[in-house]
Write an enzyme that holds these catalytic residues in place. Structure first.
Site, PDB file in Angstrom:
ATOM      1  N   GLY A 122       0.815  -1.221   0.000  1.00  0.00           N
ATOM      2  CA  GLY A 122       0.000   0.000   0.000  1.00  0.00           C
ATOM      3  C   GLY A 122       0.845   1.266   0.000  1.00  0.00           C
ATOM      4  CB  THR A 176      -0.756  -0.468   7.091  1.00  0.00           C
ATOM      5  OG1 THR A 176      -0.572  -1.241   5.919  1.00  0.00           O
ATOM      6  CG2 THR A 176       0.548  -0.336   7.831  1.00  0.00           C
ATOM      7  CB  SER A 221      -8.029   7.217  10.115  1.00  0.00           C
ATOM      8  OG  SER A 221      -8.362   8.412   9.450  1.00  0.00           O
ATOM      9  CE  LYS A 267      -8.341   3.090   9.289  1.00  0.00           C
ATOM     10  NZ  LYS A 267      -7.440   1.942   8.947  1.00  0.00           N
ATOM     11  N   PRO A 316      -3.414   9.139  11.187  1.00  0.00           N
ATOM     12  CG  PRO A 316      -2.325   7.930   9.533  1.00  0.00           C
ATOM     13  CD  PRO A 316      -3.317   7.780  10.638  1.00  0.00           C
ATOM     14  CB  VAL A 372      -1.350   9.865   3.975  1.00  0.00           C
ATOM     15  CG1 VAL A 372       0.145   9.660   3.772  1.00  0.00           C
ATOM     16  CG2 VAL A 372      -1.777   9.408   5.370  1.00  0.00           C
TER      17      VAL A 372
END
Ligand code: NAP
Length: 350
Positions: free
Chosen positions: A17, A87, A132, A169, A193, A196
Site C-alpha cells: 500500500g 496497515t 485515522s 476505521k 493520520p 496522507v
C-alpha cells in the site's frame, strides 16, 4: 514499557500500500528484517518497488500472501515477529457501492483476524495499528465549541450509511482495543493520520489520497472548491511515526499524526505557486449551496456537505511530536511533492 528486539523480524500487513511501502522502505533502511503481507505475491504489477527493495536489501524483505477476510491468513508470516504493523484496510472515498463488503468487513474482520493471529503467535509483544483521524471525529461540524480534536476524542457519529469509511476505521480500532484488553502479553499503539500526501513508491494504489489529488487534475474543482479543510500529513512522516511507535518502549495509546489543516483552495494555491496556472487548480471557493446541489454528481450526500463544508478543522498533534519525535513537514511541501510524483510517473503532464 515494551522493548522490541531490533534484530527480530517485523510484520507489515498490506505491505504494497501507499503508506506501508514507505514503512517497509524505512524499516529496511534502519537495518530491520521485514515480512510484508500482500494479497497476491505473484502479481505482475504493483509489487515492482517491493521487489527492488528486496534486491537492494538482500535477505531482509520477504513477501507473504495474506487476505484480511481469511481467518489464520497472517499466522505463518507472523511467527517469530515481536512487532506487527497492521496497515492493511481499504481507503475508498466518494460513492462506494457496497460499503459493508468493500470497507467495513475488511477493516473489522481483518483486524479481528490479524489480532487472532497475534494471540496465537507467542513472540508478538506489540501491535501498531494504522487507524485515522476519522476514528477521532465524524463530521467537521463537531469542531464547533472546540479548539482542536485530541486523542481523547472518538468518532461517535459515523454509521454504515453515513461516512462509511470513517465508520469502518472506528469500529476496527474499537475492536482492536477490546481484543488487546483481554490479554496482557502484547500492547497496542494506534496511529491516526490525517489525509496522507507526498510521493508514492507505488503507482497502483487506489488509496483515497490518490483520489483526492486526482481532483486537482480532473477539473472537478475548476468551478470552485468546497470550503473544506483537510488534515494533511506527509506519507514519510506517517511511516516514521509507525516505526517510532513500534520501537519506542514507552509509546502507548493513540497518536494523532497530522501536520496541519489545509483547505482545498490552499492546496490549489500551493500547486499553482509551484506548477503555475492550470485550469484544474481551483481559484476560488464555491458557495455551500452550489456544492450541496452538485453533491450527488460528485458522489457525496447532501448530508455530508451540510455537516462538513464551512467549518474549520484542527488537530492537536503535540503527543506525536513530543513522544514519537516526529518533526512534521509542512503540508504544502507534501502536496507539491505528491503532484511532482504524479508528473514523474506520467499520470499528469509536466
Ligand atoms: P492503499 O494504498 O490502498 O493500501 C491499502 C492496503 O490494504 C493495500 O496494500 C491493500 O492490498 C490492502 N488490502 C485492502 N484490502 C485487503 C484485503 N481484503 N486483504 C488484504 N489486504 C488488503 O491505502 P493507504 O492510503 O496506504 O492506506 C493504508 C492504511 O492507512 C489504511 O489502514 C488506511 O485506512 C490508513 N489511512 C490512510 C490515510 C490516507 O490518507 N492515505 C489516512 C489515514 C489512515 P492490495 O494492494 O492488494 O489492494
Amino acid at each position: 514499557m515494551t522493548n522490541i528486539d531490533p534484530t527480530a523480524p517485523v510484520l507489515v500487513t498490506g505491505g504494497s500500500g501507499y503508506v506501508a511501502s514507505w514503512v517497509v522502505r524505512y524499516l529496511l533502511e534502519d537495518g530491520k528484517t521485514v515480512r510484508a503481507t500482500v494479497r497476491d505475491p505473484k502479481k505482475k504489477s504493483g509489487l515492482e518497488h517491493l521487489h527492488a527493495l528486496a534486491e537492494e536489501h538482500a535477505g531482509r524483505l520477504t513477501l507473504h500472501r495474506a487476505e484480511l477476510l481469511e481467518p489464520g491468513s497472517f499466522t505463518d508470516a507472523m511467527a517469530g515477529c515481536e512487532l506487527v504493523i497492521h496497515t492493511a484496510s481499504p481507503f475508498l472515498l466518494g460513492k462506494v457501492k457496497n460499503p459493508q463488503k468493500q470497507l467495513i468487513a475488511p477493516a473489522l474482520e481483518g483486524t479481528r483476524n490479524v489480532l487472532a493471529s497475534v494471540n496465537e503467535v507467542g513472540s508478538v509483544k506489540r501491535v501498531v495499528l494504522t487507524s485515522s483521524v476519522v476514528a477521532i471525529y465524524g463530521d467537521t461540524i463537531e469542531m464547533v465549541g472546540k479548539d482542536a480534536f485530541t486523542e481523547d476524542d472518538w468518532n461517535t457519529t459515523s454509521t454504515p450509511t453515513h461516512q462509511e469509511y470513517s465508520y469502518s476505521k472506528t469500529v476496527a480500532e474499537r475492536e482492536a482495543w477490546d481484543i488487546q484488553a483481554d490479554q496482557d502479553r502484547w500492547d497496542l499503539v494506534t496511529i491516526h493520520p490525517g489525509l496522507v500526501l507526498g510521493p508514492a513508491l507505488t503507482t497502483v494504489s487506489k488509496s483515497g489520497s490518490m483520489a483526492t489529488m486526482n481532483h486537482f487534475t480532473d477539473f472537478s474543482l475548476a468551478g470552485g472548491a468546497p470550503a473544506m479543510e483537510l488534515g494533511v500529513v506527509d506519507v514519510r512522516d506517517v511511516a516514521r511515526a509507525h516505526i517510532a511507535a513500534g520501537y519506542t518502549p514507552e509509546a502507548h495509546g493513540r497518536y494523532i499524526t497530522n501536520a496541519e489543516s489545509m483547505s482545498m483552495l490552499q492546496i490549489g494555491h500551493a500547486l499553482r505557486e509551484k506548477f503555475g496556472y492550470r485550469p484544474s487548480f481551483p481559484l476560488f471557493e464555491a458557495p455551500k449551496l452550489l456544492i450541496k446541489l452538485g453533491a450527488p454528481v460528485a458522489g457525496l450526500t447532501r448530508k455530508y456537505v451540510e455537516l462538513n463544508v464551512g467549518y474549520p478543522l484542527r488537530f492537536d498533534n503535540s503527543r506525536t511530536v513530543r513522544e514519537l519525535g516526529i518533526n512534521f513537514r509542512p503540508g504544502a511541501e507534501s502536496v507539491v511533492e505528491h503532484f511532482q510524483q504524479m508528473i514523474d510517473d506520467g499520470m499528469v503532464r509536466g
